[in-house]
Design a protein around this motif. Sequence first.
Motif, PDB file in Angstrom:
ATOM      1  N   ASP A  66     -70.904 -36.906  -5.775  1.00 52.98           N
ATOM      2  CA  ASP A  66     -70.706 -35.471  -5.558  1.00 52.98           C
ATOM      3  C   ASP A  66     -71.157 -34.763  -6.824  1.00 52.98           C
ATOM      4  N   ASN A  68     -71.876 -31.438  -6.920  1.00 50.89           N
ATOM      5  CA  ASN A  68     -71.517 -30.022  -6.868  1.00 50.89           C
ATOM      6  C   ASN A  68     -72.704 -29.094  -7.128  1.00 50.89           C
ATOM      7  N   THR A  94     -73.988 -32.224   3.908  1.00 50.88           N
ATOM      8  CA  THR A  94     -72.898 -33.176   3.685  1.00 50.88           C
ATOM      9  C   THR A  94     -71.530 -32.507   3.584  1.00 50.88           C
ATOM     10  N   THR A  95     -71.491 -31.194   3.814  1.00 51.57           N
ATOM     11  CA  THR A  95     -70.212 -30.487   3.758  1.00 51.57           C
ATOM     12  C   THR A  95     -70.057 -29.577   4.971  1.00 51.57           C
ATOM     13  N   ASP A 102     -73.574 -33.856  -1.926  1.00 54.01           N
ATOM     14  CA  ASP A 102     -73.498 -35.304  -2.125  1.00 54.01           C
ATOM     15  C   ASP A 102     -74.925 -35.842  -2.131  1.00 54.01           C
ATOM     16  N   LYS A 116     -74.775 -40.182   7.662  1.00 53.82           N
ATOM     17  CA  LYS A 116     -73.559 -39.387   7.514  1.00 53.82           C
ATOM     18  C   LYS A 116     -72.468 -39.950   8.417  1.00 53.82           C
ATOM     19  N   SER A 122     -61.588 -34.378   4.779  1.00 52.53           N
ATOM     20  CA  SER A 122     -62.284 -33.852   3.616  1.00 52.53           C
ATOM     21  C   SER A 122     -63.284 -32.784   4.016  1.00 52.53           C
ATOM     22  N   TYR A 123     -63.558 -31.882   3.103  1.00 50.17           N
ATOM     23  CA  TYR A 123     -64.610 -30.877   3.253  1.00 50.17           C
ATOM     24  C   TYR A 123     -65.974 -31.561   3.283  1.00 50.17           C
ATOM     25  N   HIS A 124     -66.062 -32.729   2.638  1.00 52.57           N
ATOM     26  CA  HIS A 124     -67.306 -33.506   2.571  1.00 52.57           C
ATOM     27  C   HIS A 124     -67.338 -34.555   3.673  1.00 52.57           C
ATOM     28  N   ASP A 125     -68.534 -34.844   4.153  1.00 51.40           N
ATOM     29  CA  ASP A 125     -68.728 -36.013   5.001  1.00 51.40           C
ATOM     30  C   ASP A 125     -68.890 -37.228   4.096  1.00 51.40           C
TER      31      ASP A 125
END
Length: 135
Positions: A66, A68, A94-95, A102, A116, A122-125
């Motif tokens: 991650d 960011n 990814t989010t 990511d 994916k 999570s906010y992320h996959d």
Amino acid sequence: SGQEKKIISLSGTNVESIGVKFVSDDFIVVTVYLPSSYNVAHFLNNLKKVIEMIESQSDCIVCIGDFNEDAHSGGPIQSFMNEQNFNQIVDFNTTEGATVLDHVYIRAFLKANVEKLSTYYSYHDALILKLKKDL
């Protein structure tokens, strides 16, 4: 797989990361997390130290995590990694916010496939990475 793995300590680099060397296939996977509050210029200086530490142990490197930074933006992290001869291979969001935070960076003789996996917590996959040494 049943091959020997060696944990690579990246302490002293001031980057949240850990490395794993797959000994018989001679490649290293490094996971990285960049907190959104961390200064990007400092992060890149420290990430350079991480890369220098691991490239002394293998030419085949995968750097995943991650970051960011939205990969849609072509920002400073992607530019830096490209300068270090890494290719970012995640080409899907990814989010939940339709961003690519990511990243999976590949260098050298590796074939990679990234997929994916949706998560409910999570906010992320999650990412599934399959690697094969390209001899």
